[in-house]
Scaffold this active site. Structure first.
Site, PDB file in Angstrom:
ATOM      1  N   ASN A  83       0.843  -1.202   0.000  1.00 56.40           N
ATOM      2  CA  ASN A  83       0.000   0.000   0.000  1.00 56.40           C
ATOM      3  C   ASN A  83       0.874   1.247   0.000  1.00 56.40           C
ATOM      4  O   ASN A  83       2.103   1.154   0.013  1.00 56.40           O
ATOM      5  CB  ASN A  83      -0.967  -0.027   1.197  1.00 56.40           C
ATOM      6  CG  ASN A  83      -0.221  -0.090   2.507  1.00 56.40           C
ATOM      7  OD1 ASN A  83       0.534   0.808   2.847  1.00 56.40           O
ATOM      8  ND2 ASN A  83      -0.403  -1.177   3.250  1.00 56.40           N
ATOM      9  N   ASP A 131      -4.192  -6.459   5.246  1.00 53.94           N
ATOM     10  CA  ASP A 131      -5.265  -7.296   5.807  1.00 53.94           C
ATOM     11  C   ASP A 131      -5.315  -8.656   5.113  1.00 53.94           C
ATOM     12  O   ASP A 131      -5.861  -9.609   5.668  1.00 53.94           O
ATOM     13  CB  ASP A 131      -6.618  -6.590   5.632  1.00 53.94           C
ATOM     14  CG  ASP A 131      -6.708  -5.345   6.519  1.00 53.94           C
ATOM     15  OD1 ASP A 131      -6.297  -5.442   7.685  1.00 53.94           O
ATOM     16  OD2 ASP A 131      -7.159  -4.289   6.030  1.00 53.94           O
TER      17      ASP A 131
END
Ligand code: CTP
Length: 416
Positions: free
Chosen positions: A223, A292
């Site tokens: 990310n 996640d």
């Protein structure tokens, strides 16, 4: 839930040295030219800088340079013809929070160590009662000479702070230790000398940056987190006296000063590093953007393309913060972050409850200048009592200070 406590919309300029009065003693070494730049930088950080040049320093740089860069008349003389009844070195010593000598030559170090008071800087040194920072800079042979080293030991033993020079090639061409400390190191030590230490003896674990979840030897899922928020928190906590452990995902940042850094790649490695340290900690701040999901399978060979589309199966990673929250005792302060694009306060508060946190830092990623890969952030601080503090858009370094202020407030209430 309480009303938002602050709604300042404008960008807040952060000047960490605001209100601090610094005497900058400059002695006659070639690194004087850097002292001019650092004088300017200190002023930009908000400090009021009073330059004081020795006679030899004036052979390398002029007093006018320093007066112009700091906005204060440079002092050079112990016997100032324009002075009235005041004794210059006593008056200067009484007014300042810090004396820094940069560059400090072998000569000034010897004079300080032996109490010689033959010019404005040496007399001021003897009458100065607040922190003294000395930044040696000279030829490596002169620095390593037993006379210089013994003099530095004498000064250290008397409570003066010596910031070691860096290694490299000095101006005369010699290699070794003797280069003036770089600006970041200088600023860190100035702050450290001036800051109170409210987090002394507290152990803090901070995580930062993204994680990388590998698909094959050359590809990964990650990310946009830059790690800046966690790194600023780590340095700020260290300046407040905390014992700081930083667990960092892959980022392009230098290790923050005064911290122990463990670098990891994946969410699994981050979980292992955090769980191995967490039990000894008083405060844990999870600023990392932990993945996640992670690819269910890792291909040892590079995945070759074909004409067909492919699916990547992802499995859930461990929610590190949630696990820490499950085991949390009253002794520990647990802080989480959340990035939301809607219903900021409600979603953040639900996360605080779900993960059993003491504090959550929420940012609305739809706002300009907030969140990932930016030098600034606009956040809300939400505690267990449902107090919501909205901070204006500000530098991440200042956000870090405000988060630590809030943590100290929680500690103070708990220990009351
Ligand atoms: N976190 C964690 N372990 C994970 C994922 C997140 O410890 N595997 C931590 C982060 O460091 C952060 C907080 O949990 O402090 C973020 O909570 P999360 O529920 O993941 O919120 P968001 O990242 O905002 O994502 P989402 O709303 O999609 O749940």
């Amino acid at each position: 839930m309480d009303q938002l406590t602050n709604s300042n919309e404008g960008y807040h300029v952060f000047m960490p040295l605001s209100g601090k009065r610094i005497i900058l003693g400059v002695t006659g070494g070639i690194a004087c030219f850097k002292a001019a730049e650092y004088a300017r930088n200190l002023s930009k950080e908000g400090a009021s800088v009073q330059p004081l040049l020795t006679e030899n320093a004036c052979r390398f740089v002029t007093e006018h340079t320093f007066s112009a860069l700091t906005g204060h008349r440079t002092r050079t003389q112990a016997f100032d013809p324009s002075a009235t009844h005041e004794i210059p070195h006593i008056k200067l010593a009484q007014k300042a929070d810090l004396l820094m000598v940069l560059p400090a030559t072998a000569d000034i170090i010897a004079k300080f160590a032996h109490g010689i008071a033959d010019n404005l800087l040496t007399t001021l040194f003897l009458s100065f009662k607040r922190p003294v920072l000395i930044f040696p800079s000279m030829n490596p042979d002169m620095y390593n000479h037993p006379a210089t080293q013994t003099n530095l030991e004498i000064l250290k033993a008397r409570g003066n702070i010596i910031v070691e020079p860096e290694s490299g090639t000095v101006v005369c061409g010699a290699r070794g230790k003797g280069k003036l400390a770089g600006w970041e190191k200088v600023l860190y030590h100035v702050k450290k000398a001036l800051w109170p230490k409210p987090l002394k003896d507290r152990k803090i674990l901070i995580t930062a940056g993204p994680t990388r979840e590998p698909l094959d030897p050359v590809r990964f899922i990650s990310n946009r987190s830059s790690g800046k928020m966690g790194y600023k928190l780590a340095e700020a906590a260290s300046l407040r006296g905390a014992d700081v452990n930083l667990v960092s995902g892959p980022v392009a940042l230098k290790d923050p000063m005064g911290t122990k850094v463990k670098r990891v790649e994946t969410a699994k490695e981050m979980a292992q590093a955090v769980f191995s340290l967490a039990e000894q900690m008083d405060i844990v701040i999870m600023a990392a953007a932990v993945a996640d999901y992670s690819p269910a399978r890792f291909s040892r060979q590079k995945i070759k393309k074909s004409d067909k589309d492919i699916d990547i199966e992802l499995t859930r990673t461990t929610d590190i913060l949630m696990k820490l929250g499950e085991k949390k005792t009253d002794r520990v302060i647990l802080v989480g972050f959340c990035a939301e694009s809607q219903d900021l306060v409600q979603n953040a508060f639900a996360k605080l409850r779900k993960k059993n946190l003491d504090l959550i830092i929420a940012n609305d990623i739809t706002q300009p200048g907030a969140g990932f890969d930016s030098d600034t952030n606009r956040v809300l601080l939400i505690d267990q009592e449902e107090n919501v503090e909205e901070l204006p858009l500000m530098d991440k370094a200042e956000v870090a200070e405000r988060i630590l202020d809030k943590i100290q407030e929680i500690i103070a209430l708990r220990e009351y």
